[in-house]
Design a protein around this motif. Structure first.
Motif, PDB file in Angstrom:
ATOM      1  N   SER A 220      55.428  42.337  14.586  1.00 26.02           N
ATOM      2  CA  SER A 220      55.962  42.606  15.921  1.00 26.02           C
ATOM      3  C   SER A 220      56.688  43.951  16.032  1.00 26.02           C
ATOM      4  N   PHE A 221      55.968  45.031  15.782  1.00 26.77           N
ATOM      5  CA  PHE A 221      56.560  46.359  15.996  1.00 26.77           C
ATOM      6  C   PHE A 221      55.920  46.999  17.220  1.00 26.77           C
ATOM      7  N   SER A 222      56.535  48.044  17.699  1.00 23.93           N
ATOM      8  CA  SER A 222      56.021  48.696  18.905  1.00 23.93           C
ATOM      9  C   SER A 222      55.053  49.819  18.523  1.00 23.93           C
TER      10      SER A 222
ATOM     11  N   GLY B 281      35.989  43.090   9.467  1.00 23.33           N
ATOM     12  CA  GLY B 281      35.647  42.692   8.097  1.00 23.33           C
ATOM     13  C   GLY B 281      35.684  41.181   7.890  1.00 23.33           C
ATOM     14  N   LEU B 282      36.799  40.564   8.297  1.00 18.34           N
ATOM     15  CA  LEU B 282      36.957  39.120   8.107  1.00 18.34           C
ATOM     16  C   LEU B 282      35.908  38.349   8.893  1.00 18.34           C
ATOM     17  N   ALA B 283      35.722  38.784  10.135  1.00 16.35           N
ATOM     18  CA  ALA B 283      34.762  38.090  11.018  1.00 16.35           C
ATOM     19  C   ALA B 283      33.362  38.147  10.419  1.00 16.35           C
TER      20      ALA B 283
ATOM     21  N   ASN C  37      53.254  41.232   4.298  1.00 17.63           N
ATOM     22  CA  ASN C  37      52.546  41.584   3.053  1.00 17.63           C
ATOM     23  C   ASN C  37      51.548  40.499   2.652  1.00 17.63           C
ATOM     24  N   SER C  38      51.033  39.804   3.659  1.00 19.46           N
ATOM     25  CA  SER C  38      50.141  38.664   3.397  1.00 19.46           C
ATOM     26  C   SER C  38      48.812  38.912   4.087  1.00 19.46           C
ATOM     27  N   GLU C  39      47.815  39.268   3.310  1.00 14.18           N
ATOM     28  CA  GLU C  39      46.518  39.606   3.891  1.00 14.18           C
ATOM     29  C   GLU C  39      45.561  38.419   3.796  1.00 14.18           C
TER      30      GLU C  39
ATOM     31  N   VAL D 160      48.072  57.360  12.517  1.00 14.52           N
ATOM     32  CA  VAL D 160      49.245  56.711  13.118  1.00 14.52           C
ATOM     33  C   VAL D 160      48.829  55.350  13.639  1.00 14.52           C
ATOM     34  N   ARG D 161      49.135  54.330  12.851  1.00  7.94           N
ATOM     35  CA  ARG D 161      48.787  52.982  13.296  1.00  7.94           C
ATOM     36  C   ARG D 161      49.964  52.020  13.211  1.00  7.94           C
ATOM     37  N   ASN D 162      50.832  52.248  12.226  1.00  4.00           N
ATOM     38  CA  ASN D 162      51.943  51.303  12.062  1.00  4.00           C
ATOM     39  C   ASN D 162      53.204  52.053  11.600  1.00  4.00           C
TER      40      ASN D 162
ATOM     41  N   PHE E 104      50.042  35.539   9.634  1.00  2.00           N
ATOM     42  CA  PHE E 104      49.888  36.402   8.448  1.00  2.00           C
ATOM     43  C   PHE E 104      49.777  37.863   8.874  1.00  2.00           C
ATOM     44  N   GLU E 105      50.549  38.702   8.244  1.00  2.00           N
ATOM     45  CA  GLU E 105      50.481  40.137   8.516  1.00  2.00           C
ATOM     46  C   GLU E 105      50.369  40.868   7.187  1.00  2.00           C
ATOM     47  N   LYS E 106      49.314  41.669   7.061  1.00  2.00           N
ATOM     48  CA  LYS E 106      49.116  42.325   5.754  1.00  2.00           C
ATOM     49  C   LYS E 106      50.119  43.454   5.505  1.00  2.00           C
TER      50      LYS E 106
ATOM     51  N   VAL F 141      46.007  35.491  12.328  1.00  2.00           N
ATOM     52  CA  VAL F 141      45.816  36.675  11.471  1.00  2.00           C
ATOM     53  C   VAL F 141      46.214  37.907  12.270  1.00  2.00           C
ATOM     54  N   GLY F 142      47.219  38.630  11.801  1.00  2.00           N
ATOM     55  CA  GLY F 142      47.715  39.802  12.532  1.00  2.00           C
ATOM     56  C   GLY F 142      49.021  39.444  13.216  1.00  2.00           C
ATOM     57  N   GLY F 143      50.066  40.214  12.929  1.00  2.00           N
ATOM     58  CA  GLY F 143      51.386  39.825  13.434  1.00  2.00           C
ATOM     59  C   GLY F 143      51.988  40.804  14.417  1.00  2.00           C
TER      60      GLY F 143
ATOM     61  N   PRO G  50      45.741  44.208  27.904  1.00  2.00           N
ATOM     62  CA  PRO G  50      44.666  43.229  27.734  1.00  2.00           C
ATOM     63  C   PRO G  50      44.893  42.314  26.516  1.00  2.00           C
ATOM     64  N   ALA G  51      45.395  42.873  25.403  1.00  2.00           N
ATOM     65  CA  ALA G  51      45.625  42.051  24.199  1.00  2.00           C
ATOM     66  C   ALA G  51      46.604  40.913  24.503  1.00  2.00           C
ATOM     67  N   GLN G  52      47.652  41.225  25.247  1.00  2.00           N
ATOM     68  CA  GLN G  52      48.652  40.206  25.584  1.00  2.00           C
ATOM     69  C   GLN G  52      48.069  39.129  26.483  1.00  2.00           C
TER      70      GLN G  52
HETATM   71  C1  LIG Z   1      50.270  55.120  18.224  1.00  2.00           C
HETATM   72  C2  LIG Z   1      49.782  54.101  19.202  1.00  2.00           C
HETATM   73  C3  LIG Z   1      50.168  54.181  20.525  1.00  2.00           C
HETATM   74  C4  LIG Z   1      49.705  53.252  21.450  1.00  2.00           C
HETATM   75  N1  LIG Z   1      50.106  53.368  22.756  1.00  2.00           N
HETATM   76  C5  LIG Z   1      49.650  52.454  23.667  1.00  2.00           C
HETATM   77  C6  LIG Z   1      50.066  52.527  25.026  1.00  2.00           C
HETATM   78  O1  LIG Z   1      50.857  53.411  25.404  1.00  2.00           O
HETATM   79  N2  LIG Z   1      49.574  51.615  25.893  1.00  2.00           N
HETATM   80  C7  LIG Z   1      48.705  50.631  25.499  1.00  2.00           C
HETATM   81  O2  LIG Z   1      48.298  49.795  26.322  1.00  2.00           O
HETATM   82  N3  LIG Z   1      48.313  50.536  24.215  1.00  2.00           N
HETATM   83  C8  LIG Z   1      48.756  51.417  23.301  1.00  2.00           C
HETATM   84  N4  LIG Z   1      48.360  51.316  21.993  1.00  2.00           N
HETATM   85  C9  LIG Z   1      47.374  50.276  21.636  1.00  2.00           C
HETATM   86  C10 LIG Z   1      48.008  48.934  21.388  1.00  2.00           C
HETATM   87  O3  LIG Z   1      49.037  49.071  20.474  1.00  2.00           O
HETATM   88  C11 LIG Z   1      46.932  47.984  20.881  1.00  2.00           C
HETATM   89  O4  LIG Z   1      45.944  47.850  21.858  1.00  2.00           O
HETATM   90  C12 LIG Z   1      47.496  46.609  20.576  1.00  2.00           C
HETATM   91  O5  LIG Z   1      48.516  46.693  19.620  1.00  2.00           O
HETATM   92  C13 LIG Z   1      46.385  45.706  20.067  1.00  2.00           C
HETATM   93  O6  LIG Z   1      46.900  44.499  19.590  1.00  2.00           O
HETATM   94  P1  LIG Z   1      46.197  43.748  18.384  1.00  2.00           P
HETATM   95  O7  LIG Z   1      46.998  42.522  18.127  1.00  2.00           O
HETATM   96  O8  LIG Z   1      44.755  43.603  18.644  1.00  2.00           O
HETATM   97  O9  LIG Z   1      46.312  44.740  17.156  1.00  2.00           O
HETATM   98  P2  LIG Z   1      47.617  45.309  16.439  1.00  2.00           P
HETATM   99  O10 LIG Z   1      48.779  45.298  17.354  1.00  2.00           O
HETATM  100  O11 LIG Z   1      47.228  46.587  15.822  1.00  2.00           O
HETATM  101  O12 LIG Z   1      47.900  44.251  15.299  1.00  2.00           O
HETATM  102  C14 LIG Z   1      46.951  43.958  14.312  1.00  2.00           C
HETATM  103  C15 LIG Z   1      47.677  43.656  13.014  1.00  2.00           C
HETATM  104  O13 LIG Z   1      46.820  42.871  12.221  1.00  2.00           O
HETATM  105  C16 LIG Z   1      47.058  43.186  10.861  1.00  2.00           C
HETATM  106  N5  LIG Z   1      45.903  42.745  10.062  1.00  2.00           N
HETATM  107  C17 LIG Z   1      44.638  43.260  10.108  1.00  2.00           C
HETATM  108  N6  LIG Z   1      43.834  42.581   9.258  1.00  2.00           N
HETATM  109  C18 LIG Z   1      44.616  41.631   8.664  1.00  2.00           C
HETATM  110  C19 LIG Z   1      44.361  40.619   7.687  1.00  2.00           C
HETATM  111  N7  LIG Z   1      43.150  40.440   7.179  1.00  2.00           N
HETATM  112  N8  LIG Z   1      45.379  39.829   7.312  1.00  2.00           N
HETATM  113  C20 LIG Z   1      46.618  39.994   7.849  1.00  2.00           C
HETATM  114  N9  LIG Z   1      46.914  40.930   8.755  1.00  2.00           N
HETATM  115  C21 LIG Z   1      45.923  41.723   9.177  1.00  2.00           C
HETATM  116  C22 LIG Z   1      47.239  44.695  10.882  1.00  2.00           C
HETATM  117  O14 LIG Z   1      47.969  45.116   9.750  1.00  2.00           O
HETATM  118  C23 LIG Z   1      47.985  44.902  12.195  1.00  2.00           C
HETATM  119  O15 LIG Z   1      49.377  45.027  11.983  1.00  2.00           O
HETATM  120  C24 LIG Z   1      48.829  52.217  21.032  1.00  2.00           C
HETATM  121  C25 LIG Z   1      48.452  52.123  19.687  1.00  2.00           C
HETATM  122  C26 LIG Z   1      48.921  53.045  18.775  1.00  2.00           C
HETATM  123  C27 LIG Z   1      48.513  52.931  17.330  1.00  2.00           C
END
Ligand SMILES: Cc1cc2nc3c(=O)[nH]c(=O)nc-3n(C[C@H](O)[C@H](O)[C@H](O)COP(=O)(O)OP(=O)(O)OC[C@H]3O[C@@H](n4cnc5c(N)ncnc54)[C@H](O)[C@@H]3O)c2cc1C
Length: 564
Positions: free
Chosen positions: A40-42, A248-250, A79-81, A134-136, A33-35, A8-10, A301-303
């Motif tokens: 995979s965007f930056s 929410g899901l958890a 577009n799949s939540e 600013v999130r995506n 699944f990515e809603k 969940v989350g792409g 840390p996420a990676q």
């Molecule tokens: C503007 C910005 C700048 C950043 N700059 C830095 C930086 O310079 N250095 C750094 O270390 N970190 C940075 N970060 C933080 C970093 O991007 C995050 O820590 C990282 O992306 C977390 O990864 P994640 O997989 O947990 O969440 P995300 O990468 O946010 O991915 C989660 C995805 O899950 C999807 N999703 C959620 N719920 C559902 C569902 N129920 N079904 C399907 N899909 C779902 C969401 O749409 C989202 O696309 C930045 C973040 C932002 C927004």
């Protein structure tokens, strides 16, 4: 039978889990699944679209479902939540936002990486169409289109963490008039308030209307209203006051949350359901120094978590080292990086500490791009264990902070740091690197070789007419000095000892603390016992005082500021 892996989350965590799982198991059936409309965007590059540094928003998207399918045999569905986890049946319910259909998919192992959502405080007007987050990629496009279509000039950014500051900087580069509003008394919480003064000065000098210690209470069409009553012009508002984990899901699935409200996971990133893992911004992590649970929404840390969790599914063990919190940001012409524990955190968690603040050159002084590097190193007292560091300057602060991060991870002490052998050429650093130098100063303080006062203490000393010696040469003194300092250059003091009292504390500074240290040592050798080096010295004092002097109009303690 092949392993059915659902993710969940792409983006950062989710895409990393999927790719790692594929590397470990060519036969696994992997669906991600990515809603939103993109996988995979930056995230980290999003703000740079506002200035045009990233010209095309399409470039922010690094991979598409087609590539995931062809290169990795991963079924990436946009577009799949995922709406629901059915733990008993080991299925998830998915909504396809493109056609409105709902369906279920079965899993053997489920990975959650849903990230974190921007916090929206309950303020009147927060739901207005000119308020953005600013999130995506969709968010940044929406903001950019609005700014261009409506020809917006005045923008308020609320929240001065790294997202807020990056947005501010890119908007300034795009020629906008920007106010940055922060409820705390400083920007960038990982830094201590003394170091943050350098960032305040930079933001102020670059024309940002920086407002600290105030919060928005109302958003109108053309202004935002602050608690203190002021109205700030804003045809668009960007909210960046922090993020909250997507839980929410958890919650719906009855997965346990931790004390911070984020998803609770064990050593292997398993939730309380052994078939469900969670990683990234949505989980609670363990801070190896404070021994406390915390949230740390950062990409590195996420990676790491994603790799470890996917590996655990295939019985690959890993060492969970916890987190220390390392980050870096550009603030206009400055770079600022930090790692580990800062003073506030040490105080809150009862860690005994002291710190060094030095301002050496980031590379050999005669080289054209040599600049002062403001470096603060915290260490534990009495063990000398390295706790954290903050570095701000025009040069490569990240290199220094990465060294300290490595030392913290290895539980190293000031002695280890002093002996650390690092690469050197005049173009890159100094033979005794900033970090070695900081260790030497720290050891001197720890061993009681000399005493120091810190930059935030100087104003009170000046106001109380303390005996302060300016150890710089006469011409430097004449270019600006503390209003009541006596100029006794290091090169002259042996002939002018009779001017230095023995019956009261003597405080010595120079430009950056090096000459004054030699001065203090010499005075101590000559029998003076009440001598203090002023750490940070004139450069540090000017940087520390400047912003508040400008904003409050208070009386200056320097005749002229020197910043170089
Ligand atoms: C503007 C910005 C700048 C950043 N700059 C830095 C930086 O310079 N250095 C750094 O270390 N970190 C940075 N970060 C933080 C970093 O991007 C995050 O820590 C990282 O992306 C977390 O990864 P994640 O997989 O947990 O969440 P995300 O990468 O946010 O991915 C989660 C995805 O899950 C999807 N999703 C959620 N719920 C559902 C569902 N129920 N079904 C399907 N899909 C779902 C969401 O749409 C989202 O696309 C930045 C973040 C932002 C927004």
């Amino acid at each position: 039978m092949s392993n059915r892996v659902l993710v969940v989350g792409g983006v950062a965590g989710g895409a990393s889990v999927a790719a790692r799982a594929r590397r470990l198991d060519e036969s696994a059936e992997i669906t991600m699944f990515e809603k939103g409309p993109h996988v995979s965007f930056s995230n980290c590059a999003l703000p740079f679209h506002l200035s045009g540094i990233v010209e095309n928003s399409e470039d922010l998207v690094l991979m598409n479902p087609d590539k995931f399918a062809k290169q990795y045999n991963i079924d990436a569905r946009t577009n799949s939540e995922v709406m629901k986890i059915n733990r008993e049946e080991k299925t998830v319910t998915v909504k396809n936002h493109a056609n409105g259909e709902e369906y279920t998919e079965a899993y053997d192992k489920l990975f959650l990486s849903p990230g974190a959502k921007p916090i929206m405080p309950p303020v009147e007007g927060i739901d207005s169409p000119h308020v953005f987050t600013v999130r995506n990629v969709a968010d940044i496009r929406k903001l950019q289109n609005y700014l261009q279509n409506e020809d917006v000039k005045d923008i308020a950014v609320v929240g001065a963490g790294y997202i807020g500051i990056e947005v501010v900087e890119n908007l300034k580069h795009a020629g906008k008039d920007v106010s940055l509003i922060e409820a705390q008394n400083q920007v960038m919480a990982p830094f201590d308030v003394d170091m943050a003064q350098l960032l305040h000065k930079e933001l102020h000098d670059q024309g940002v209307n920086l407002i600290l210690n105030d919060a928005i209470v109302k958003i109108d069409e053309d202004t935002v209203e602050l608690k203190a009553g002021k109205k700030v012009p804003a045809k668009a508002v960007v909210m960046a006051v922090g993020v909250a984990p997507e839980t929410g899901l958890a919650k719906q699935a009855g997965l346990e949350l931790g004390e911070t409200g984020a998803i609770k996971v064990d050593h292997n990133y398993q939730t309380n359901d052994e078939n469900i893992y969670a990683v990234g911004d949505a989980i609670e992590v363990y801070h190896r120094q404070t021994r406390q649970r915390m949230k740390l929404p950062l990409a590195g840390p996420a990676q790491r978590q994603a790799r470890a969790a996917a590996g655990h599914m295939y019985n690959l063990p890993h060492q969970n080292t916890g987190v220390i919190g390392s980050s870096v940001i550009q603030v206009f012409d400055l770079n600022a990086a930090s790692t580990g524990v800062n003073e506030k955190c040490a105080k809150d968690t009862g860690i005994q500490y002291d710190f060094v603040y030095i301002i050496p050159a980031d590379k050999v002084g005669l080289m054209p791009e040599s600049n002062p590097l403001h470096f603060k190193l915290l260490y534990e007292v009495p063990t000398g264990k390295i706790l954290g560091a903050q570095a701000i300057g025009k040069g490569n602060v990240d290199k220094r902070i990465d060294i300290i991060a490595a030392m913290i991870t290895k539980d190293a002490t000031l002695e280890d740091l002093k002996e650390l052998e690092l690469c050197y050429s005049v173009l890159y650093g100094t033979a005794k690197d900033v970090v070695n130098f900081a260790a030497l100063v720290g050891l001197n303080l720890l061993n009681g070789v000399y005493k120091q006062v810190t930059v935030p203490e100087v104003r009170e000393l000046v106001e109380n007419d303390a005996f302060i010696i300016d150890a710089r040469e006469k011409d430097e003194y004449e270019n600006g000095h503390l209003i009541n300092a006596v100029n006794i250059p290091l090169s002259e003091f042996r002939e002018r000892l009779d001017e230095i009292p023995t019956d009261q504390p003597v405080y010595v500074h120079c430009r950056s603390g090096q000459r004054s240290y030699n001065f203090c040592m010499a005075l101590q050798n000559k029998g003076y016992h009440n001598v203090y080096n002023m750490s940070g010295s004139y450069l540090g004092i000017c940087q520390h005082e400047y912003y508040n002097d400008q904003i409050t109009g208070r009386e200056k303690i320097v005749t002229e500021y020197n910043f170089n």
